[in-house]
Enzyme design. Structure first.
Site, PDB file in Angstrom:
ATOM      1  N   GLU A 128     -16.931 -10.663 132.400  1.00  0.00           N
ATOM      2  CA  GLU A 128     -17.471 -12.002 132.988  1.00  0.00           C
ATOM      3  C   GLU A 128     -17.541 -13.244 132.264  1.00  0.00           C
ATOM      4  OE1 GLU A 128     -20.643 -11.571 136.237  1.00  0.00           O
ATOM      5  OE2 GLU A 128     -21.576 -12.379 134.367  1.00  0.00           O
ATOM      6  N   ASP A 196     -13.970  -8.933 138.090  1.00  0.00           N
ATOM      7  CA  ASP A 196     -14.176 -10.501 137.920  1.00  0.00           C
ATOM      8  C   ASP A 196     -13.921 -10.866 136.756  1.00  0.00           C
ATOM      9  OD1 ASP A 196     -16.281  -9.047 136.739  1.00  0.00           O
ATOM     10  OD2 ASP A 196     -17.823 -10.337 137.804  1.00  0.00           O
TER      11      ASP A 196
END
Length: 447
Positions: A128, A196
């Site tokens: 991330e 993500d």
């Protein structure tokens, strides 16, 4: 269940603990309750490594940066911007924030020439963070003369630490968490990816192709396409629903990065991203707002039973926490993602979603962003409002949500002033302020 911990600090005497899933919410296989690898779930979206790595024509651009920071070459197609401050003043605020933020990018001991955005003392970084750092550096080219070399060093770490537990396509995804020296281990990320992180990494690679071309050390466009296709194979169901761990029926709402999906469709020619993925994300969010949060327009961090009967997670099914049914440390990113899509695409569905959320936030805070709670139940009640500390990672993304309508102009102005005057360099808070500030100032662009 894989999950990560980090500290968000507000003052010398106030520290708030937040949880968010960089691992458990973004996989496409199965793991047992102890977190060890189980049987990999085969995807109906079949794609082999050889297909993913097929050659792509390298793009060329003139000049060192085709889209220097502050250029605003692509006008937004919808929405508003702050009108209580000039473009040049916004740019100056962003430059100052970036210059303080980039000190958190550090060398990776176990990857020669590699860099990473520091996550915590016990773990060096997560995928991330790699995605955030790559997006920020490609956007700040033109201000930072070292942006490309920093980007390449971040990418070197990404590719040196693949998601080795994922069969067939793991080399194009990143191990979601790295040890303090930057190495992979079963105790850290275990060779699994977090969607993500890979979504932002892929988007940043497509943007790098536009910014610098793909004729240098890295073929940015091809690397991006490799990651996009790997995610379709591993992280997506055939109907466009994102898959999670430990169950493919778990879906994290903050993985619905709609403007990214549009860019992926353009880069690959695969309309799966611009139709199925976007349509399904909207169906799920509309259901959460309409059936489970009709008064506040909130949505949970995680949705479960995504195929048959989508409902908010009861907890312990996404990143293993007891807060998954709330608008909390994952879902707080959603206004940033969806407001960004509306101003660049004009898709009114995401305006409507953001309108509901922003009307609630304005009423809840009385128009003062500093009164934002650390999280919200779907009925709109606050999880906590600590004294003397504000959840900047909850406040920053609202900038983009407020851009969707002139009815939010005063609140957007207040949000800009708050974030520009209260910027944090603490991980997660800082990125969730800096990236939305870039969008709100008109400096975001699509590849």
């Amino acid at each position: 269940m894989k999950r990560r911990l980090f500290l968000q600090s507000g003052s010398a005497t106030s520290v708030a603990l937040a949880l968010t899933a960089c691992g458990g919410g973004g996989g496409g296989g199965t793991v047992d309750t102890a977190g060890s690898a189980g049987t990999a779930a085969a995807s109906t979206n079949t794609s082999t490594a050889s297909t993913i790595a097929s050659s792509t024509t390298r793009s060329a651009v003139s000049g060192p940066n085709s889209y220097p920071f502050g250029a605003r070459l692509d006008a937004y197609v919808a929405g508003i911007m702050p009108n209580n401050v000039s473009n040049s003043s916004m740019d100056d605020s962003i430059r100052r924030a970036y210059d303080s933020w980039k000190g958190n990018i550090v060398d990776v001991p176990s990857v020669s020439g590699g860099k990473a955005l520091r996550f915590a003392n016990n773990y060096l970084t997560v995928s991330e963070a790699a995605g955030y750092a790559m997006l920020i550096t490609v956007l700040m080219a033109g201000h930072d003369s070292n942006a490309r070399s920093t980007f390449d060093a971040l990418l070197k770490t990404v590719r040196a630490r693949p998601a080795y537990s994922i069969p067939g396509v793991g080399q194009y995804l990143m191990d979601w968490r790295l040890e303090a020296d930057g190495s992979s281990s079963g105790a850290a990320g275990g060779g699994w990816n977090a969607m993500d992180g890979d979504l932002d990494i892929a988007m940043a690679l497509l943007m790098a192709d536009r910014q610098w071309g793909s004729t240098g050390t890295w073929n940015y466009k091809q690397e991006g396409i490799n990651t996009i296709n790997a995610m379709k194979t591993w992280n997506m169901k055939s109907d466009g629903t994102t898959k999670g761990l430990p169950s493919p029926e778990t879906s994290r709402t903050s993985d619905y990065m709609i403007s990214h999906f549009r860019a992926f469709a353009k880069a690959t020619g695969d309309t799966f991203w611009s139709t199925s993925a976007i349509d399904r994300a909207y169906e799920l969010i509309d259901r959460m707002q309409t059936q489970f949060s009709p008064n506040a327009g909130m949505m949970p961090d995680f949705i479960v039973n995504s195929g048959s009967n989508p409902v908010p997670s009861p907890g312990g099914m996404g990143d293993g926490t007891a807060t998954e049914m709330h608008y909390f440390v994952n879902a707080q990113r959603n206004p940033w993602r969806w407001g960004t899509d509306y101003v660049t695409s004009g898709d009114v569905r995401w305006k409507n979603v953001c309108d509901k959320m922003m009307n609630f936030f304005k009423a809840d805070t009385g128009g003062d962003p500093a009164r934002t709670a650390t999280g919200y139940r779907l009925d709109g009640s606050a999880l906590d409002r600590p004294s003397g500390w504000q959840p900047k990672g909850m406040i920053g993304p609202q900038l983009c949500g407020a851009m969707v309508s002139s009815s939010h102009q005063d609140y957007l102005n207040a949000l800009w002033s708050y974030n520009a005057n209260n910027f944090s360099t603490t991980y997660y808070d800082g990125e969730l302020q800096l990236l939305p500030m870039i969008v709100a100032s008109g400096n975001w662009w699509q590849p």
